[in-house]
Structures are given as structure tokens and as C-alpha cells.
Design a protein around this motif. Structure first.
Motif, mmCIF file in Angstrom:
data_model
loop_
_atom_site.group_PDB
_atom_site.id
_atom_site.type_symbol
_atom_site.label_atom_id
_atom_site.label_comp_id
_atom_site.label_asym_id
_atom_site.label_seq_id
_atom_site.Cartn_x
_atom_site.Cartn_y
_atom_site.Cartn_z
ATOM 1 N N VAL A 448 -52.395 96.870 10.328
ATOM 2 C CA VAL A 448 -51.793 95.926 11.466
ATOM 3 C C VAL A 448 -50.145 96.276 11.482
ATOM 4 C CG1 VAL A 448 -51.076 93.498 12.002
ATOM 5 C CG2 VAL A 448 -53.193 93.951 11.076
ATOM 6 N N ASN A 450 -46.863 94.332 13.618
ATOM 7 C CA ASN A 450 -46.595 93.463 14.576
ATOM 8 C C ASN A 450 -45.306 93.714 14.910
ATOM 9 O OD1 ASN A 450 -48.817 91.500 14.597
ATOM 10 N ND2 ASN A 450 -48.535 91.165 12.224
ATOM 11 N N ARG A 466 -47.802 103.328 21.973
ATOM 12 C CA ARG A 466 -49.209 103.269 21.915
ATOM 13 C C ARG A 466 -49.835 104.616 21.491
ATOM 14 N NH1 ARG A 466 -50.532 98.317 25.897
ATOM 15 N NH2 ARG A 466 -50.348 96.435 24.304
ATOM 16 N N LYS A 474 -54.091 97.649 14.293
ATOM 17 C CA LYS A 474 -53.897 96.756 15.400
ATOM 18 C C LYS A 474 -52.441 96.581 15.643
ATOM 19 C CE LYS A 474 -57.815 93.745 14.162
ATOM 20 N NZ LYS A 474 -58.234 92.297 13.568
ATOM 21 N N ARG A 476 -49.613 94.908 17.737
ATOM 22 C CA ARG A 476 -49.235 93.667 18.409
ATOM 23 C C ARG A 476 -47.954 93.538 18.948
ATOM 24 N NH1 ARG A 476 -52.146 89.953 13.740
ATOM 25 N NH2 ARG A 476 -54.442 90.546 14.468
ATOM 26 N N TRP A 478 -44.989 90.844 20.431
ATOM 27 C CA TRP A 478 -44.834 89.659 20.505
ATOM 28 C C TRP A 478 -43.279 89.345 21.256
ATOM 29 C CZ3 TRP A 478 -48.841 86.720 19.625
ATOM 30 C CH2 TRP A 478 -49.824 87.354 18.778
ATOM 31 N N SER A 482 -43.291 83.798 21.401
ATOM 32 C CA SER A 482 -44.721 84.104 20.526
ATOM 33 C C SER A 482 -44.485 84.074 19.069
ATOM 34 C CB SER A 482 -45.306 85.503 21.018
ATOM 35 O OG SER A 482 -45.616 85.182 22.391
ATOM 36 N N TYR A 488 -44.960 85.226 12.569
ATOM 37 C CA TYR A 488 -45.423 86.449 11.697
ATOM 38 C C TYR A 488 -44.686 86.905 10.944
ATOM 39 C CZ TYR A 488 -49.665 87.231 14.441
ATOM 40 O OH TYR A 488 -51.054 87.265 14.898
#
Length: 495
Positions: A448, A450, A466, A474, A476, A478, A482, A488
Motif C-alpha cells: 500500500v 498512501n 501510476r 494499492k 491511494r 488523498w 480525506s 492515514y
């Protein structure tokens, strides 16, 4: 849960349907949320309500909302409290908690101090277990810690916040064997008071917190039972702190100093958490390896009166070398780099949080820190407010190096082999985006990532990032809102 001992019939004139079917414990919990003024109103509603108000083991007294009241209102309030306490003593109501929020500058008159002392003595006589005092004094006025507390065998927790005044410790001591938590602040220690001997007399003390310590030059802690110790001082007069505690597990120090030679000595072989914030000392000695250390937090500024502190910082780093989790400020990382203390091997480190307190170049300090983290699995880099942090100017060279993907590849950072999670806040887009791309490409086990975007990010930049993402990762992104909602970035509260 036990039902009330005294039942009322439906025909009782004092019958109160709201409370009749509730256990006393539940009603007492509800009453604990009421202010004393509301409690006085409730006590005249019915006989049942009056009995519950008297039998409540939790007592919360405050005159804060009476500051702007007239003398008549204050007099009625004091009379009610006196009657309530008298009835509680008459019925031998054991007190579990006693909280007193009291302003001695609220126009209460000279009798307030005697009245409060009497209430405190009543609490002790009735076997109180937890006491929380929040007091407002004139600036610099002392509050003598009541001797009745120090000799109270029922007391388990004591917290005294003296506001603009200070708590004055007694010169004599008592062997209070059952006190487990003691929180005092601000604390003024009189010359001639052996604070170490005083505190060591509490044989069951587990948690000790002293805030804004002043009045003495040297302080030694040798309590045989303390497991958590929190110290905060802003006083230049205090020059030496010595902590020799076998059972100590959690140590939190906030020590700021503008001048003078300072020393810190630690012997705590069972220490698990060590957080230190403020000014670095001139002499530091950890008398034994902290082999059990799990969590460490460092945010130290460079002493301006010294030309070099490398030997001190080397000792500090060696004492936290075995930590599994490290929270460190960017400014301190920069100081370590300038002093030649980095790279440094953190062979056990799995969780690293770097908090940014400026907007300068983080690349060189962060890269130097990461070179010694071979087993890192979780990395967080966040930007925090500078409020409350050491004022260290970020003066790392800017523009002299190219921190593109090629730079990061050339560093051969070993931690990427097992890195699992990353949380990063975008502030300097160019440098941080390159780091993001490098981690996405090279972190083989990354699960992950973030990314907090403090301002809108173009779709082209998102598309570029990306491109480096693995199918198993994953990613993410934000916004600030958020981020606030999802939390996070788990930055340690101390740093």
C-alpha cells in the motif's frame, strides 16, 4: 448489575419513573456528567433524586461558572456544597473520585483556601481513590501539596494542575504505599527538598509525571517501582537529571535550555519506549544497552553554545539503535547529517516516521537516514506545523544535486526489498514524486502507498505516478480533507 437497595412503591409521592428502575451505579454514572449547579436542582426533585445525589461516589466541584456571579449566588452554592459534603460524611459514602476545578482569583474571597482544604480533608477521610485538582492561582502563587494526600492509604491516583501558580512539594515525606499514579505541574521544588527520596517513598508508584519542573539544579530519580516517567522542564537552573530505575519501561522527556551545561544519565535496562524532545544536552550517558527498546522518538535541537555535538549524538543514536519503531523530526535528521552521524545502522527498525517541520530539501537527510535501515517495512513522511518544535533552519544545499530517479537508484537502498507500506505527504512535488516513483518501481513487497495531496494534483502527474505501480500495490491519493478523516498518517503524538 445490582438493583437499588431501596425500592419505592408506585403510590409513593416521591416516585420518579425515570430513576426507579435503574441501578444506582447507572444513575451515578449519569450524574457524573452534571455540573454542581444542575445537581443542586436535581436534588430537590424527589426524595429518590436527593438520595442518589448524596450517595454518588463521584464528586465534581467547580466554581468556574460562578466567576461572573454575584456574592449571593456564590454563597448559596457554597452552602449547598457544604451541606452535601456533610450529608455524605454522615452516611459514610465512600468516594471513588473527587474532582475539583477551582479558581482562587474568581472573587471567592479569602475563605476559599480554608474551605477547599476542608473539602480535601473530607475526601481523604472518606477513602477517596482518585483525586483530580485543576486550580487557578495568581501568577507564581504556590499551592502546598496537602500532607493528608501523601499519607492517604486509599489514594490510587492524584493529579494536580496549578495553572499559573505552581505545586510546592513538602520537605518531609510519607510512606504512602498505595499511590499508583502521580501527576503534578507546574512543580516548584524547594531547595533542601530531596525529591528523589520523597518520590521513592511511594512504594507502589507506577506512573509519575512532573511538568515544568523548577527550583533546583539537580534531580535524581531512583524509585523502585515506577514504570512510566514523564518529565518536562523549561528552567535553565536545572542542570542535571539522573534516572536510575530498574523497572522503568516508558520514558518521556521534554527539556529545553537556552544556556548552561546540561547532563542526562539513564540507567533503565528494561526501557521499551524512549521519547526525547527539546535541546540536546552537553553530557549524555546511557549506563546500559537498551536491549528491550521498541519505540523511540527524537526531536532535538543543536546547542548553540557548542561547536560540535557529534560525540553526544553518537551516544544517543547508539542508545536507540535497537528500536523497532522510530519517530524523528526532519530538523534533527538534518543536524545528525551535518554533524557526521549519518548513515547509522538501525538493524531492528521496521517502522519509521519522519515529520517535516520546514519546507527545505529533505532528500539528503532522508536518504542518509534510510541507508542504515536494512529491515524497514513501514515508512511515513509527513509535514507538521512548526509550532512547538525546535527552531532549526533547514540549510541543506538546494539545486546543487539532481534528485531524479537515477539519484535514488544509485544509492542502492537495501530496505526496498521488504518495504510493505508507505505514507507520504506531497509538499515539494519534484523531489517527492521522484521518490514515489522509485519506491513504486523498486519496493518488491510493497502492498500500500498512501499519498496526501495538500493541493490539487494534475491528472498528468497522477498518470505518470501510476505508470510505476505494480498490479499488487494499492495506490491511494488523498486530499487534505480525506487525510483528516481517514488518519492515514500515524505520526507519533510526541514528535
Amino acid at each position: 448489575m445490582e438493583q437499588p437497595t431501596k425500592q419505592k412503591s408506585v403510590n409513593d409521592a416521591d416516585y420518579d419513573g425515570r430513576f426507579s428502575d435503574l441501578p444506582d451505579e447507572m444513575v451515578h454514572h449519569i450524574l457524573s456528567f452534571l455540573q454542581m449547579r444542575d445537581l443542586s436542582r436535581l436534588s430537590v426533585v424527589s426524595r429518590r433524586c436527593r438520595e442518589l445525589c448524596i450517595s454518588n461516589p463521584h464528586l465534581d466541584l467547580s466554581n468556574i461558572d460562578l466567576i461572573n456571579s454575584d456574592e449571593s449566588s456564590r454563597s448559596r452554592f457554597y452552602s449547598f456544597v457544604d451541606r452535601l459534603i456533610s450529608l455524605r460524611c454522615m452516611h459514610r459514602v465512600k468516594r471513588q473520585t473527587f474532582r475539583l476545578r477551582w479558581s482562587f482569583v474568581a472573587g471567592g474571597g479569602g475563605g476559599d483556601e480554608y474551605r477547599v482544604a476542608t473539602w480535601l480533608q473530607h475526601a481523604v477521610n472518606m477513602g477517596v481513590e482518585r483525586v483530580n485538582l485543576e486550580l487557578v492561582f495568581d501568577l507564581g502563587k504556590p499551592f502546598d501539596l496537602p500532607l493528608c494526600f501523601l499519607g492517604c492509604n486509599s489514594l490510587r491516583q492524584l493529579k494536580v494542575d496549578a495553572g499559573d501558580g505552581f505545586v510546592k512539594l513538602p520537605s518531609s515525606y510519607f510512606a504512602a504505599t498505595n499511590l499508583q499514579t502521580l501527576t503534578l505541574g507546574p512543580v516548584r521544588i524547594e531547595k533542601g527538598c530531596n525529591v528523589g527520596e520523597l518520590l521513592s517513598s511511594f512504594k507502589s508508584l507506577k506512573r509519575l509525571s512532573l511538568d515544568k519542573i523548577s527550583g533546583i539544579k539537580s534531580m535524581t530519580f531512583t524509585s523502585p517501582s515506577v514504570e512510566t516517567l514523564r518529565l518536562a522542564t523549561y528552567d535553565d537552573e536545572l542542570c542535571n537529571i539522573s534516572i536510575v530505575q530498574e523497572k522503568l519501561q516508558d520514558l518521556f522527556i521534554y527539556w529545553t535550555s537556552k544556556s548552561g551545561s546540561k547532563s542526562l544519565t539513564i540507567y533503565a535496562p528494561n526501557l521499551k519506549k524512549f521519547y526525547w524532545k527539546g535541546s540536546a544536552v552537553d553530557y549524555y550517558n546511557c549506563l546500559r544497552d537498551l536491549s528491550h527498546l521498541l519505540h523511540a522518538g527524537m526531536n532535538l535541537s543543536f546547542p548553540t553554545h557548542q561547536a560540535s555535538c557529534k560525540h553526544i549524538f553518537d551516544k544517543i543514536l547508539h542508545s536507540i539503535q535497537r528500536a523497532k519503531c522510530l519517530s524523528i523530526s526532519e530538523s534533527f535528521v538534518e543536524v545528525l547529517l551535518k554533524q557526521g552521524c549519518l548513515p547509522f545502522l538501525f538493524d531492528n527498525l521496521e517502522y519509521l516516521t519522519v515529520s517535516r517541520t520546514s519546507r527545505g530539501d529533505l532528500v539528503l537527510p532522508l536518504c542518509s537516514l534510510l541507508r542504515g535501515t536494512f529491515n524497514l517495512k513501514h515508512l511515513t513522511v509527513s509535514c507538521l506545523s512548526t509550532r512547538g518544535f525546535a527552531n532549526v533552519t533547514n540549510s541543506m544545499p538546494s539545486g546543487e544535486f539532481s534528485f531524479k530517479m537515477g539519484y535514488w537508484q544509485s544509492q542502492n537502498l537495501m530496505f526496498t526489498r521488504q518495504l510493505k507500506t508507505v505514507a507520504l505527504e506531497l509538499s515539494d512535488r519534484e523531489h517527492e514524486v521522484e521518490l514515489i516513483k522509485y519506491l513504486l518501481k523498486n519496493a518488491e513487497e510493497l502492498e500500500v502507498m498512501n499519498i496526501l495531496c495538500t493541493s490539487p494534483v494534475s491528472s498528468d502527474l497522477i498518470t505518470e505516478i501510476r505508470k510505476y505501480k505494480k498490479p499488487s500495490t494499492k495506490l491511494r491519493l488523498w486530499s487534505t480533507i480525506s487525510y483528516i478523516k481517514m488518519h492515514y498518517f500515524c505520526v507519533d503524538h510526541f514528535i
